[in-house]
Write a protein that holds these residues in place. Sequence first.
Motif, short mmCIF file in Angstrom:
data_model
loop_
_atom_site.label_atom_id
_atom_site.label_comp_id
_atom_site.label_asym_id
_atom_site.label_seq_id
_atom_site.Cartn_x
_atom_site.Cartn_y
_atom_site.Cartn_z
N VAL A 1 0.81 -1.21 0.22
CA VAL A 1 -0.04 -0.04 0.08
C VAL A 1 1.00 1.15 0.10
O VAL A 1 1.70 1.33 0.74
N ASP A 2 0.74 2.12 -1.06
CA ASP A 2 1.63 3.33 -1.19
C ASP A 2 0.85 4.58 -0.75
O ASP A 2 -0.52 4.57 -0.88
N LEU A 3 1.56 5.56 -0.71
CA LEU A 3 0.94 6.98 -0.36
C LEU A 3 1.06 7.71 -1.81
O LEU A 3 1.80 7.01 -2.69
N PRO A 4 0.10 8.79 -1.87
CA PRO A 4 0.07 9.47 -3.42
C PRO A 4 1.60 10.19 -3.52
O PRO A 4 2.23 10.52 -2.72
N ASN A 5 1.96 10.39 -4.63
CA ASN A 5 3.05 11.17 -5.22
C ASN A 5 3.26 12.42 -4.58
O ASN A 5 4.09 12.98 -4.39
N SER A 6 2.07 12.91 -4.33
CA SER A 6 1.90 14.43 -3.61
C SER A 6 2.46 14.48 -2.17
O SER A 6 2.83 15.53 -1.56
N ASN A 7 2.46 13.05 -1.68
CA ASN A 7 3.03 13.03 -0.12
C ASN A 7 4.63 13.11 0.06
O ASN A 7 5.01 12.27 -0.50
N PRO A 8 5.08 14.04 0.59
CA PRO A 8 6.56 14.16 1.02
C PRO A 8 7.21 12.72 1.62
O PRO A 8 8.20 12.51 1.20
N LEU A 9 6.36 12.06 2.28
CA LEU A 9 6.76 10.73 2.89
C LEU A 9 7.23 9.65 2.02
O LEU A 9 8.09 8.72 1.90
N ARG A 10 6.32 9.78 0.58
CA ARG A 10 6.51 8.68 -0.19
C ARG A 10 7.98 9.16 -0.94
O ARG A 10 8.82 7.93 -1.25
N GLU A 11 8.31 10.24 -1.25
CA GLU A 11 9.75 10.63 -1.85
C GLU A 11 10.75 10.04 -0.72
O GLU A 11 11.73 9.56 -1.02
N GLN A 12 10.59 10.24 0.61
CA GLN A 12 11.33 9.75 1.46
C GLN A 12 11.64 8.38 1.68
O GLN A 12 12.76 7.78 1.59
N PHE A 13 10.68 7.67 1.56
CA PHE A 13 10.47 6.22 1.63
C PHE A 13 11.38 5.83 0.27
O PHE A 13 12.19 4.80 0.52
N TYR A 14 11.06 5.90 -0.68
CA TYR A 14 11.50 5.33 -1.98
C TYR A 14 12.99 5.60 -2.02
O TYR A 14 13.90 5.02 -2.61
N SER A 15 13.32 7.07 -1.67
CA SER A 15 14.58 7.23 -1.65
C SER A 15 15.67 6.78 -0.63
O SER A 15 16.78 6.01 -1.07
N ARG A 16 15.17 6.48 0.28
CA ARG A 16 15.86 5.67 1.43
C ARG A 16 15.83 4.10 1.10
O ARG A 16 16.86 3.38 1.27
N VAL A 17 14.64 3.68 0.80
CA VAL A 17 14.74 1.98 0.73
C VAL A 17 15.18 1.72 -0.86
O VAL A 17 15.86 0.67 -0.66
N THR A 18 14.68 2.23 -1.83
CA THR A 18 15.27 1.72 -3.02
C THR A 18 16.14 2.75 -3.51
O THR A 18 16.90 2.19 -4.67
N GLY A 19 16.48 3.86 -3.17
CA GLY A 19 17.61 4.61 -3.90
C GLY A 19 17.22 5.12 -5.16
O GLY A 19 17.93 5.93 -5.84
N LYS A 20 15.66 5.44 -5.49
CA LYS A 20 15.07 6.10 -6.50
C LYS A 20 14.16 7.25 -5.97
O LYS A 20 13.55 7.02 -4.88
N SER A 21 14.11 8.18 -7.12
CA SER A 21 13.19 9.36 -6.71
C SER A 21 11.67 8.92 -7.04
O SER A 21 11.57 7.62 -7.69
N THR A 22 10.69 9.57 -6.72
CA THR A 22 9.37 9.11 -7.15
C THR A 22 9.19 9.16 -8.26
O THR A 22 8.42 8.53 -9.07
N ALA A 23 9.82 9.82 -9.19
CA ALA A 23 9.72 10.20 -10.60
C ALA A 23 10.20 8.84 -11.30
O ALA A 23 9.83 8.34 -12.30
N GLU A 24 11.51 8.30 -10.64
CA GLU A 24 11.96 7.15 -11.37
C GLU A 24 10.91 6.15 -11.18
O GLU A 24 10.79 5.16 -11.66
N VAL A 25 10.43 6.00 -9.72
CA VAL A 25 9.54 4.87 -9.47
C VAL A 25 8.39 4.62 -10.34
O VAL A 25 7.88 3.92 -10.81
N LYS A 26 7.93 5.97 -10.69
CA LYS A 26 6.58 6.38 -11.47
C LYS A 26 6.99 5.81 -12.86
O LYS A 26 6.27 4.98 -13.54
N ALA A 27 8.20 6.04 -13.23
CA ALA A 27 8.51 5.68 -14.76
C ALA A 27 8.83 4.27 -14.78
O ALA A 27 8.43 3.42 -15.68
N TYR A 28 9.45 3.61 -13.57
CA TYR A 28 9.50 2.16 -13.62
C TYR A 28 8.20 1.50 -13.53
O TYR A 28 7.94 0.35 -14.14
N TRP A 29 7.26 1.87 -12.77
CA TRP A 29 5.88 1.33 -12.86
C TRP A 29 5.27 1.42 -14.01
O TRP A 29 4.64 0.59 -14.51
#
Length: 153
Positions: A75-103
Amino acid sequence: MMGQASNHRRLPPRRGRFGRGLVVAVLMLATAVQAQDIVVIANKAVSGSMSRDQVANIFLGKSVSLPSGGRAQPVDLPNSNPLREQFYSRVTGKSTAEVKAYWARLVFTGMALPPKEASSSAEVRRMVASTPGAVGYVESSAADETVTVIHRD
């Protein structure tokens, strides 16, 4: 008088304490938002803990199984939530833009579907608590007794 050089120097605009204080306050707030402790939570039926790589694999669709068995339901948070950027940056090393393109690539090729999205940390917690195999991330202050913390980052 025209043509004569002026003896008056132009002084730089004066910056008051209020302006500097406001800048400092904004920077402190931004740091506080960035410094939030993030926890990965799971439905109470999920036991054990997960490594950063295991969490990343679930949220990137590389793994659909939980270490304790069962199918993971991220279960994910929306792109607009700053916690999402922090989570993906810390856990995957990717930005939310990179994760969005990946998906987008995975969905286009029919390989996988992205995690379900909740509108807030409170909704993530509710969805995780009520869905077997659900896994989500929230700020540590949002975790409660209805869910299990399986990873701290």
